[in-house]
Design a protein around this motif. Structure first.
Motif, mmCIF file in Angstrom:
data_model
loop_
_atom_site.group_PDB
_atom_site.id
_atom_site.type_symbol
_atom_site.label_atom_id
_atom_site.label_comp_id
_atom_site.label_asym_id
_atom_site.label_seq_id
_atom_site.Cartn_x
_atom_site.Cartn_y
_atom_site.Cartn_z
ATOM 1 N N ARG A 41 0.677 -1.241 0.116
ATOM 2 C CA ARG A 41 -0.286 0.116 0.369
ATOM 3 C C ARG A 41 1.280 1.560 -0.132
ATOM 4 O O ARG A 41 0.525 2.515 -0.456
ATOM 5 N N GLY A 42 2.247 1.155 0.568
ATOM 6 C CA GLY A 42 3.258 2.050 0.322
ATOM 7 C C GLY A 42 3.168 2.492 -0.705
ATOM 8 O O GLY A 42 3.151 3.772 -0.894
ATOM 9 N N HIS A 43 4.156 1.622 -1.794
ATOM 10 C CA HIS A 43 4.175 1.786 -2.773
ATOM 11 C C HIS A 43 2.938 2.368 -3.840
ATOM 12 O O HIS A 43 3.370 3.382 -4.588
ATOM 13 N N GLN A 44 1.504 2.188 -3.714
ATOM 14 C CA GLN A 44 1.025 2.397 -4.758
ATOM 15 C C GLN A 44 0.488 3.871 -4.189
ATOM 16 O O GLN A 44 -0.423 4.092 -4.571
ATOM 17 N N CYS A 45 0.734 3.916 -2.893
ATOM 18 C CA CYS A 45 0.283 5.727 -2.407
ATOM 19 C C CYS A 45 1.367 6.677 -3.155
ATOM 20 O O CYS A 45 0.504 7.827 -3.776
ATOM 21 N N THR A 95 6.199 -0.049 3.128
ATOM 22 C CA THR A 95 5.299 -0.993 3.747
ATOM 23 C C THR A 95 3.679 -0.993 3.966
ATOM 24 O O THR A 95 3.161 0.460 3.439
ATOM 25 N N ASN A 96 3.203 -1.796 3.648
ATOM 26 C CA ASN A 96 1.518 -2.138 4.143
ATOM 27 C C ASN A 96 0.331 -1.026 5.230
ATOM 28 O O ASN A 96 -0.001 -0.616 5.948
ATOM 29 N N GLU A 97 1.688 -1.738 6.376
ATOM 30 C CA GLU A 97 1.773 -1.647 7.881
ATOM 31 C C GLU A 97 1.548 0.165 8.184
ATOM 32 O O GLU A 97 1.070 0.317 9.136
ATOM 33 N N ALA A 98 1.974 0.565 7.422
ATOM 34 C CA ALA A 98 2.493 2.738 7.195
ATOM 35 C C ALA A 98 1.215 2.802 7.078
ATOM 36 O O ALA A 98 0.711 4.521 7.296
ATOM 37 N N ILE A 99 0.644 2.748 6.365
ATOM 38 C CA ILE A 99 -1.274 2.944 5.750
ATOM 39 C C ILE A 99 -2.230 2.403 5.981
ATOM 40 O O ILE A 99 -2.328 1.041 5.701
#
Length: 601
Positions: free
Chosen positions: A405-409, A421-425
């Protein structure tokens, strides 16, 4: 260009305030400090007019309640009376450029490059409205958006902040965006900021903060055009641009800031500098401050040295280098914006109607973002009508951006340069999570090593860029240069993202995954996640279908909606897609022209 004359009541109230203000109080209104370097007591002592959060600068645990409490404390300090202080509520500002993505759990929308592909100004206005409500939930008053840049070269690290390379398409979104953010300037809106004035997207070779070397007719036709509808819609603030125009920095450009923007175009809000933007005008900070103020900068955004800025402003006024008339004009503009926004009548942040609203990051808000994702996707290739896929297909999902999710944001999400990372989002779905929710036989293997035609009917490979922002997103062979610039007061030292716009050179791992899976006899649907069109000839050739998903934000489910046929492909390119990795973006005929996009039923 229409002007928005001050109502007599506002003008009278500004005059009454000015008549009571000391020089120190006036200069305080002109300075905006960054929260990490400013305490509530500082606000009271130095009469500061505004505070901002830089990228990644957040209070407490970065929860909504932490933001409200912080803003409430700053507001209370600004409203103290007595001991030489005049109660004037301060403005708190953030870079909420694709949702209030600074805050944990926010709804994160696609970046502007994706929204430009939707051809849907009404959708963008609705997005701006949702964003404003999430900003209001944190007690914040002001967002540094929209970016109205016309990006002319994909080498620029801020390309994704631009709706299009076509000035008319950028302009088509401007008025609605302002209406969505500001509303009727009541309790349901926040202050918008059109940026960056002017020519930020036209620099030589796409160098961030570089020189835009074009004649005035081209500057106006290309880079000023999107501002006209924003000004007509009543945008209250404009941010000066870091770039130079024919060698002269915009922060010190009286002709562009005062003669054109405030004079000919009738802008009666105020001009704010960019982050330490005045520092680049001259080696002597005091001289730089005077240059910016005399050029037309009304509020100085200062990361750390705001006390020094105040002191030097004072000295320049006392020395007669900055006239009191200019100070009064700047403060008049700042106070009039605060009054037009109703800031003096608004309750303290903790008591405002939207503060701590449960709608922050809500399903209703995420539904708007999911719609934006669906409409922003552009289908570039679809051999044998491979897309849409069947939900019952045995799908292998691979690629480094499939479940991140981090990359896609992308950039300006939680942290300045984005997250990885996913956890950050918090909240939302990755592309993989969206696919998994509707395709029961889908499996995830990011490396693609398990690809087997006996087990997989088709593969979705999600590839592309990693997050970046501003200068660290630039693509250039060497260091930055500014041909013809006045002075290089602060050399740009941010390392670039890479040296070429060819994806296979930037991220060879992407092509390796695609080719490995294709070699097993499995049809490949490639989904490109990134902030600009890159040269993808090799990746395209190895894929049966190819989708540009841009930086879709937190709602990866929207990508799955279209790949698996719940909604059709409707997006069209807002930028031409390059054919070769040349030093300049338009060195050859495009692989796909602007406006291209296959549709599905």
């Amino acid at each position: 260009m229409a002007t928005h004359s001050l109502a007599p009541s506002v003008a009278d109230r500004v005059d009454a305030l000015l008549s009571r203000m000391s020089l120190a109080q006036k200069l305080g209104q002109m300075v905006q400090g960054e929260r990490a370097s400013v305490t509530p007591d500082d606000v009271a002592t130095y009469h500061l007019g505004s505070i901002l959060s830089g990228g990644g600068s957040a209070p407490g645990t970065n929860a909504v309640a932490d933001w409200v409490a912080m803003n409430d404390a700053y507001w209370a300090a600004s409203m103290r009376d007595g001991d030489g202080q005049l109660p004037i509520p301060l403005l708190y500002a953030v870079d909420a450029i694709h949702g209030h993505a600074n805050v944990r759990g926010a709804t994160v929308f696609p970046h502007n490059i994706g929204l430009g592909c939707t051809n849907d100004p009404d959708l963008v206005e609705r997005i701006a409205r949702v964003m404003a409500h999430e900003v209001l939930a944190t007690g914040v008053d002001w967002t540094f958006a929209p970016t109205l840049a016309v990006a002319c070269d994909m080498h620029w690290g801020r390309t994704y902040e631009s709706f299009s390379e076509d000035p008319a398409r950028v302009a088509s979104f401007a008025a609605g965006y302002i209406r969505g953010v500001q509303g009727d300037l009541g309790n349901d809106g926040v202050i918008a900021c059109a940026k960056h004035w002017v020519g930020d997207g036209g620099t030589t070779a796409g160098n961030d903060q570089g020189d835009t070397a074009i004649d005035e007719a081209t500057l106006e036709a290309t880079h000023m055009t999107p501002y006209y509808p924003a000004l007509e819609a009543g945008v209250l603030t404009v941010m000066a641009s870091f770039n130079s125009w024919n060698g002269e920095k915009c922060h010190g450009h009286r002709y562009l800031l005062t003669d054109v923007l405030k004079g000919r175009l009738g802008f009666d809000g105020f001009v704010v500098s960019d982050w330490d933007g005045v520092d680049y005008l001259h080696e002597d900070y005091g001289t730089a401050i005077a240059m910016a103020a005399n050029a037309g900068v009304d509020m100085f955004m200062v990361s750390v040295e705001w006390k020094q800025c105040l002191e030097l402003l004072h000295r320049q006024v006392e020395a007669g280098i900055i006239a009191m008339e200019r100070i009064d004009d700047a403060v008049r503009r700042i106070l009039s914006v605060k009054l037009r926004f109703g800031l003096f009548e608004k309750a303290r942040p903790a008591d405002r109607p939207w503060s701590n609203s449960a709608t922050f990051g809500s399903d209703a808000h995420r539904d708007v973002a999911r719609e934006a994702v669906r409409k922003s996707l552009v289908l570039l290739k679809n051999e044998q009508a491979l897309l849409p896929l069947s939900k019952s297909a045995r799908i292998l999902v691979a690629g480094k951006n499939a479940h991140n999710r981090g990359h896609q944001c992308g950039g300006f999400t939680v942290a300045w340069q984005g997250e990885t990372t996913n956890e950050a989002i918090e909240g939302g779905t990755s592309v993989w999570e969206g696919i998994q929710a509707v395709a029961p036989q889908a499996v995830l293997d990011e490396s693609g090593a398990s690809a087997n035609a006996a087990h997989h009917d088709v593969a979705i490979v999600v590839i592309g860029e990693k997050p970046y922002a501003e200068g660290m997103g630039d693509i250039r062979a060497g260091g930055r240069v500014e041909p013809g610039s006045q002075v290089m007061v602060k050399p740009h030292t941010l390392a670039p993202y890479g040296k070429t716009i060819e994806l296979a050179q930037l991220h060879p791992e992407d092509l390796a995954v695609i080719q490995h899976i294709a070699a097993q006899g499995i049809p490949v649907v490639t989904v490109f996640v990134g902030g600009r069109p890159l040269v993808v000839n090799a990746e395209l050739a190895a894929s049966q279908a190819f989708v540009a998903a841009w930086l879709p934000g937190s709602e990866g489910q929207g990508v799955a909606d279209v790949l698996l046929g719940a909604h059709p492909f409707t997006g069209t390119l807002s930028f031409a897609w390059p054919t070769v990795a040349a030093p300049t973006y338009k060195a050859s005929a495009p692989l796909f022209p602007r406006g291209y996009g296959l549709v599905t039923g």
